[in-house]
Design a protein around this motif. Structure first.
Motif, short mmCIF file in Angstrom:
data_model
loop_
_atom_site.label_atom_id
_atom_site.label_comp_id
_atom_site.label_asym_id
_atom_site.label_seq_id
_atom_site.Cartn_x
_atom_site.Cartn_y
_atom_site.Cartn_z
N LEU A 134 0.84 -1.21 0.00
CA LEU A 134 0.00 0.00 0.00
C LEU A 134 0.87 1.26 0.00
CD1 LEU A 134 -2.83 1.27 0.18
CD2 LEU A 134 -2.58 1.21 2.67
N LYS A 135 1.87 1.28 0.89
CA LYS A 135 2.76 2.44 0.94
C LYS A 135 3.48 2.64 -0.38
CE LYS A 135 6.63 4.35 3.60
NZ LYS A 135 7.57 4.11 4.73
N ALA A 191 5.73 13.96 5.46
CA ALA A 191 6.01 14.67 6.71
C ALA A 191 4.75 14.84 7.54
CB ALA A 191 6.65 16.02 6.42
N VAL A 192 3.66 15.28 6.89
CA VAL A 192 2.41 15.49 7.61
C VAL A 192 1.89 14.18 8.21
CG1 VAL A 192 -0.02 16.12 7.33
CG2 VAL A 192 1.76 17.52 6.27
N SER A 193 2.00 13.09 7.44
CA SER A 193 1.53 11.80 7.95
C SER A 193 2.42 11.26 9.04
CB SER A 193 1.45 10.78 6.79
OG SER A 193 2.72 10.50 6.27
N ASN A 211 -13.45 7.45 -8.31
CA ASN A 211 -12.62 8.46 -8.96
C ASN A 211 -12.51 9.75 -8.16
OD1 ASN A 211 -12.10 6.83 -11.27
ND2 ASN A 211 -14.14 7.35 -12.05
N LYS A 212 -12.43 9.62 -6.83
CA LYS A 212 -12.29 10.78 -5.95
C LYS A 212 -11.01 10.69 -5.12
CE LYS A 212 -17.27 11.59 -5.62
NZ LYS A 212 -18.45 11.72 -4.72
N GLY A 213 -10.03 9.95 -5.64
CA GLY A 213 -8.79 9.76 -4.91
C GLY A 213 -7.83 10.92 -5.08
N SER A 214 -8.15 12.07 -4.50
CA SER A 214 -7.31 13.26 -4.63
C SER A 214 -6.09 13.16 -3.71
CB SER A 214 -8.13 14.50 -4.26
OG SER A 214 -8.50 14.45 -2.89
N ILE A 215 -5.15 14.09 -3.91
CA ILE A 215 -3.97 14.14 -3.05
C ILE A 215 -4.38 14.37 -1.61
CG2 ILE A 215 -1.87 15.45 -2.53
CD1 ILE A 215 -1.62 13.72 -4.98
N LEU A 216 -5.40 15.20 -1.39
CA LEU A 216 -5.88 15.48 -0.04
C LEU A 216 -6.40 14.21 0.63
CD1 LEU A 216 -6.61 17.43 2.23
CD2 LEU A 216 -8.80 17.86 1.08
N ILE A 217 -7.20 13.44 -0.09
CA ILE A 217 -7.76 12.20 0.46
C ILE A 217 -6.65 11.21 0.80
CG2 ILE A 217 -9.16 10.17 -0.05
CD1 ILE A 217 -10.77 12.66 0.57
N VAL A 218 -5.70 11.06 -0.12
CA VAL A 218 -4.58 10.15 0.13
C VAL A 218 -3.79 10.60 1.36
CG1 VAL A 218 -2.39 9.28 -0.76
CG2 VAL A 218 -4.38 9.42 -2.27
N THR A 256 -2.33 9.68 6.96
CA THR A 256 -2.20 10.19 8.32
C THR A 256 -2.93 9.30 9.32
OG1 THR A 256 -2.03 12.47 7.50
CG2 THR A 256 -2.60 12.18 9.82
N ILE A 257 -4.14 8.87 8.97
CA ILE A 257 -4.91 7.98 9.85
C ILE A 257 -4.18 6.66 10.04
CG2 ILE A 257 -7.05 6.66 10.10
CD1 ILE A 257 -8.46 8.94 8.59
N LEU A 258 -3.67 6.09 8.94
CA LEU A 258 -2.92 4.83 9.04
C LEU A 258 -1.65 5.02 9.86
CD1 LEU A 258 -3.28 3.48 5.39
CD2 LEU A 258 -4.35 2.55 7.45
N SER A 259 -1.05 6.19 9.75
CA SER A 259 0.14 6.49 10.54
C SER A 259 -0.18 6.52 12.03
CB SER A 259 0.75 7.83 10.11
OG SER A 259 1.85 8.17 10.91
N ILE A 260 -1.33 7.09 12.39
CA ILE A 260 -1.76 7.12 13.79
C ILE A 260 -1.97 5.70 14.32
CG2 ILE A 260 -3.65 7.78 15.34
CD1 ILE A 260 -4.03 10.28 13.58
#
Length: 420
Positions: free
Chosen positions: A29-30, A52-54, A99-106, A111-115
């Motif tokens: 996935l990564k 970095a944000v994630s 088809n809504k996989g934007s950079i923001l969504i990713v 970030t959630i997976l990182s948490i």
């Protein structure tokens, strides 16, 4: 790996098998999302900023995850975290299929997976000393590290093939299923657990536990604090460059295809697997006082790496520069894996079980604190020096050498009990 597993009990083996399944899904996935972002933007700066944000939640959530790991049933926590990861990836799949996989969504999903991963990691690390005896602990940590390396080998290679043939959607579905199967596997682990009595409310109790972990590191075992500072410096200057630089160099600077990139990632991870498997041989020789030697070797490996991306060398063709880059990276990963396993084992042996989760999590959070800054800096540097990336690599080599010298000075004769 099978021979190593036969050395341990059924419960440790179940945990390891669950890790194989879960980390395999996380690895592909990564890999897929990194390609997805680079393909959409072609910019190292955007790629590095999202990484970095994630990574920021690691700094905040890791100590909390460690305190929770010491307070609740570790087996149940692993099950909950894997189910949560599966559900999170399922949400990403729904966005991508519409088809809504934007950079923001990713970025949000990462970030959630990182948490979740941040809360999950101290649970696994603090479970190992409970499931195996102290004489097998170094080898057990080698197996856990080897599993991570093994999945990182298979993940990118298969991920490169699947991404090129089926696209990111198929990889997201495979990852979702992997997390789910891992949770099912972990439900069968039998792990001793003694519920702790608490007079305070849960939030106050968790923060008191974190405070106890900080006191242990800063006052009761100052050698761990010195190791923490060294690890933070390495993450800021070395690890951040590798994380941002290797994908950028292979994909953008060298112009390699997805399959070749996946093969390179797999080969680099293979070196970590070899280090993990061979940790038994190194355990007799590696000491706190000679860690600097391993760091000096890492510093030297940046010389051929810089040579591989020099413009006139790249003009000779892809094969030789690519091979030099991969071999240099493999040796760096080999050395850093040996150092990491040794440091984890020291922490586990010298920390009481009731403090282990929070102490390891605090160390993990401290080392991770340097990552976001380093990733953003290197993202900007690679965009700024896109035609002279060898300058960045040489700079990292010089800094790594100075870190090695500093580590020799501050760790010399500081803890004789670790050098036996």
């Amino acid at each position: 790996m099978t021979k190593s597993l036969n050395t341990f009990n059924k419960n440790f083996n179940l945990m390891v098998l669950g890790q194989i399944i879960s980390l395999f899904g996380a690895s592909i996935l990564k890999f897929a999302l990194s390609l997805y972002i680079l393909d959409m933007t072609g910019k190292a700066g955007i790629f590095a900023t999202i990484l970095a944000v994630s990574s920021i939640p690691i700094i905040i959530c890791s100590p909390i995850g460690g305190a929770i790991a010491d307070k609740f049933n570790k087996r149940n926590l692993m099950v909950i975290f894997d189910f949560s990861s599966s559900l999170t990836v399922l949400v990403l799949a729904l966005f991508l299929f519409n088809n809504k996989g934007s950079i923001l969504i990713v970025g949000i999903i990462m970030t959630i997976l990182s948490i979740i991963s941040t809360m999950y990691q101290p649970t696994v690390q603090s479970s190992t000393p409970i499931l195996v005896d102290s004489k097998n602990l170094m080898n057990a940590n080698g197996v856990v590290a080897g599993v991570a390396s093994l999945t990182n080998i298979a993940g990118p290679v298969l991920g490169g093939v699947l991404y090129g043939i089926l696209g990111v959607n198929a990889i997201v579905i495979i990852s979702c299923i992997s997390f789910f199967l891992s949770a099912i596997m972990e439900m069968f682990i039998q792990m001793p657990f003694v519920k702790q009595e608490q007079s305070d409310n849960i939030i106050k109790s968790i923060f008191n536990d974190i405070k106890d972990g900080v006191v242990h590191i800063c006052k009761e075992n100052p050698t761990l604090l010195k190791i923490l500072f060294i690890a933070m410096a390495l993450n800021l200057f070395l690890t951040s460059m590798i994380i941002v630089g290797i994908p950028y160099i292979i994909k953008i600077t060298m112009g390699a295809n997805d399959t070749l990139y996946g093969t390179a990632q797999g080969a680099i991870s293979f070196s970590s697997l070899v280090a993990a498997i061979s940790i038994g041989m190194f355990s007799k020789h590696i000491k706190i006082s000679n860690l600097y030697i391993y760091l000096c070797i890492c510093a030297l490996m940046f010389i051929p790496m810089a040579f591989s991306v020099y413009p006139s060398i790249l003009q000779t063709g892809l094969a030789a520069p690519f091979l030099i880059l991969v071999i240099s990276s493999m040796l760096i990963f080999f050395m850093t894996t040996i150092i990491s396993i040794f440091a984890i084992t020291i922490t586990q042996l010298e920390t009481p079980n009731e403090l282990l989760g929070k102490v390891m999590a605090i160390l993990f959070a401290g080392t991770a604190a340097a990552m976001p800054l380093g990733q953003v800096i290197y993202g900007k540097l690679f965009d700024l020096l896109s035609d002279r990336v060898y300058i960045i690599i040489i700079g990292v080599g010089i800094v790594t050498f100075f870190i090695a010298i500093i580590s020799k000075v501050i760790l010399k004769d500081k803890s004789a009990k670790y050098n036996k």
